[in-house]
Write a protein that holds these residues in place. Structure first.
Motif, PDB file in Angstrom:
ATOM      1  N   TYR A 136     -37.728 -23.817 -30.106  1.00  8.65           N
ATOM      2  CA  TYR A 136     -36.915 -24.475 -29.087  1.00  8.65           C
ATOM      3  C   TYR A 136     -35.438 -24.309 -29.443  1.00  8.65           C
ATOM      4  N   TYR A 137     -34.670 -23.885 -28.446  1.00  6.56           N
ATOM      5  CA  TYR A 137     -33.256 -23.579 -28.645  1.00  6.56           C
ATOM      6  C   TYR A 137     -32.371 -24.495 -27.811  1.00  6.56           C
ATOM      7  N   CYS A 138     -31.279 -24.873 -28.390  1.00  2.00           N
ATOM      8  CA  CYS A 138     -30.236 -25.642 -27.721  1.00  2.00           C
ATOM      9  C   CYS A 138     -29.195 -24.662 -27.183  1.00  2.00           C
ATOM     10  N   ASN A 139     -28.717 -24.918 -25.970  1.00  2.00           N
ATOM     11  CA  ASN A 139     -27.753 -24.034 -25.312  1.00  2.00           C
ATOM     12  C   ASN A 139     -26.656 -24.847 -24.649  1.00  2.00           C
ATOM     13  N   ALA A 140     -25.429 -24.398 -24.813  1.00  5.91           N
ATOM     14  CA  ALA A 140     -24.275 -25.039 -24.173  1.00  5.91           C
ATOM     15  C   ALA A 140     -23.575 -24.008 -23.301  1.00  5.91           C
ATOM     16  N   VAL A 141     -23.305 -24.358 -22.066  1.00  8.77           N
ATOM     17  CA  VAL A 141     -22.712 -23.392 -21.146  1.00  8.77           C
ATOM     18  C   VAL A 141     -21.644 -24.048 -20.288  1.00  8.77           C
ATOM     19  N   ARG A 142     -20.565 -23.297 -20.103  1.00 12.77           N
ATOM     20  CA  ARG A 142     -19.505 -23.702 -19.183  1.00 12.77           C
ATOM     21  C   ARG A 142     -19.023 -22.412 -18.531  1.00 12.77           C
ATOM     22  N   ALA A 143     -19.500 -22.154 -17.334  1.00 13.42           N
ATOM     23  CA  ALA A 143     -19.232 -20.887 -16.668  1.00 13.42           C
ATOM     24  C   ALA A 143     -17.734 -20.636 -16.475  1.00 13.42           C
ATOM     25  N   GLU A 144     -16.999 -21.721 -16.176  1.00 10.44           N
ATOM     26  CA  GLU A 144     -15.563 -21.553 -15.920  1.00 10.44           C
ATOM     27  C   GLU A 144     -14.823 -21.043 -17.152  1.00 10.44           C
ATOM     28  N   PHE A 145     -15.369 -21.341 -18.323  1.00  9.60           N
ATOM     29  CA  PHE A 145     -14.763 -20.889 -19.561  1.00  9.60           C
ATOM     30  C   PHE A 145     -15.375 -19.564 -20.040  1.00  9.60           C
ATOM     31  N   GLY A 146     -16.410 -19.113 -19.364  1.00 10.84           N
ATOM     32  CA  GLY A 146     -17.121 -17.937 -19.858  1.00 10.84           C
ATOM     33  C   GLY A 146     -17.783 -18.188 -21.183  1.00 10.84           C
ATOM     34  N   SER A 147     -18.181 -19.428 -21.418  1.00 12.02           N
ATOM     35  CA  SER A 147     -18.740 -19.827 -22.714  1.00 12.02           C
ATOM     36  C   SER A 147     -20.232 -20.059 -22.610  1.00 12.02           C
ATOM     37  N   ASN A 148     -20.928 -19.575 -23.611  1.00  9.14           N
ATOM     38  CA  ASN A 148     -22.385 -19.705 -23.661  1.00  9.14           C
ATOM     39  C   ASN A 148     -22.778 -19.681 -25.129  1.00  9.14           C
ATOM     40  N   TYR A 149     -23.137 -20.850 -25.651  1.00 11.67           N
ATOM     41  CA  TYR A 149     -23.428 -20.984 -27.074  1.00 11.67           C
ATOM     42  C   TYR A 149     -24.896 -21.302 -27.299  1.00 11.67           C
ATOM     43  N   TRP A 150     -25.415 -20.831 -28.436  1.00 11.82           N
ATOM     44  CA  TRP A 150     -26.820 -21.036 -28.774  1.00 11.82           C
ATOM     45  C   TRP A 150     -26.966 -21.584 -30.187  1.00 11.82           C
ATOM     46  N   GLY A 151     -27.972 -22.404 -30.364  1.00  9.73           N
ATOM     47  CA  GLY A 151     -28.352 -22.841 -31.690  1.00  9.73           C
ATOM     48  C   GLY A 151     -29.321 -21.850 -32.311  1.00  9.73           C
ATOM     49  N   GLN A 152     -29.741 -22.153 -33.532  1.00  8.30           N
ATOM     50  CA  GLN A 152     -30.617 -21.244 -34.261  1.00  8.30           C
ATOM     51  C   GLN A 152     -32.091 -21.486 -33.961  1.00  8.30           C
ATOM     52  N   GLY A 153     -32.395 -22.596 -33.341  1.00 10.72           N
ATOM     53  CA  GLY A 153     -33.765 -22.890 -32.952  1.00 10.72           C
ATOM     54  C   GLY A 153     -34.500 -23.772 -33.943  1.00 10.72           C
ATOM     55  N   THR A 154     -35.487 -24.481 -33.430  1.00 12.61           N
ATOM     56  CA  THR A 154     -36.357 -25.297 -34.264  1.00 12.61           C
ATOM     57  C   THR A 154     -37.801 -25.075 -33.806  1.00 12.61           C
ATOM     58  N   GLN A 155     -38.690 -24.915 -34.759  1.00 14.61           N
ATOM     59  CA  GLN A 155     -40.079 -24.577 -34.453  1.00 14.61           C
ATOM     60  C   GLN A 155     -40.868 -25.832 -34.093  1.00 14.61           C
ATOM     61  N   VAL A 156     -41.583 -25.748 -32.997  1.00 12.13           N
ATOM     62  CA  VAL A 156     -42.531 -26.792 -32.600  1.00 12.13           C
ATOM     63  C   VAL A 156     -43.914 -26.146 -32.541  1.00 12.13           C
ATOM     64  N   THR A 157     -44.826 -26.715 -33.284  1.00 12.63           N
ATOM     65  CA  THR A 157     -46.202 -26.215 -33.296  1.00 12.63           C
ATOM     66  C   THR A 157     -47.135 -27.344 -32.912  1.00 12.63           C
ATOM     67  N   VAL A 158     -47.913 -27.109 -31.861  1.00 13.57           N
ATOM     68  CA  VAL A 158     -48.874 -28.104 -31.388  1.00 13.57           C
ATOM     69  C   VAL A 158     -50.271 -27.570 -31.688  1.00 13.57           C
ATOM     70  N   SER A 159     -50.912 -28.205 -32.630  1.00 15.51           N
ATOM     71  CA  SER A 159     -52.213 -27.713 -33.078  1.00 15.51           C
ATOM     72  C   SER A 159     -52.985 -28.834 -33.763  1.00 15.51           C
ATOM     73  N   SER A 160     -54.297 -28.767 -33.621  1.00 12.99           N
ATOM     74  CA  SER A 160     -55.154 -29.733 -34.314  1.00 12.99           C
ATOM     75  C   SER A 160     -55.600 -29.165 -35.650  1.00 12.99           C
TER      76      SER A 160
END
Length: 118
Positions: free
Chosen positions: A94-118
């Motif tokens: 799962y990744y976090c994203n920040a965007v502001r089109a007027e600024f031409g900005s688009n930032y990403w995080g490194q991600g965090t793993q989610v595992t759903v399993s029994s």
């Protein structure tokens, strides 16, 4: 220096819950639309949810509606994703994203793993 740092991922059983957090710094967080994306192995990155900068309006992908809730705290420069009734198909990075089109900005995080399993 712009930073988006996700946390809160892990292993959870089907039907369980997790809360992901995204800590932002280095940019005017309150001015940015914030989003969560996810990417499962062998699949394309998929949009999960968004929350706008001004009104705080929220949008969630249909397959996750009713199970996932996105929120933000502009005072703390934080965004969260509360996930409930998790399914194995929710397994992804799962990744976090920040965007502001007027600024031409688009930032990403490194991600965090989610595992759903029994």
């Amino acid at each position: 220096q712009v930073q988006l740092v996700e946390s809160g991922g892990g292993l959870v059983q089907p039907g369980g819950s997790l809360r992901l957090s995204c800590a932002a710094s280095g940019f005017p967080f309150y001015m940015y639309t914030m989003k969560w994306y996810r990417q499962a192995p062998g699949k394309e990155r998929e949009w999960v949810a968004s929350i706008t900068s001004t009104t705080g309006s929220t949008y969630v992908a249909d397959s996750m509606k009713g199970r996932f809730t996105i929120s933000r705290d502009n005072a703390k420069n934080m965004m969260s994703l509360q996930m409930t009734s998790l399914k194995p198909e929710d397994t992804a990075v799962y990744y976090c994203n920040a965007v502001r089109a007027e600024f031409g900005s688009n930032y990403w995080g490194q991600g965090t793993q989610v595992t759903v399993s029994s």
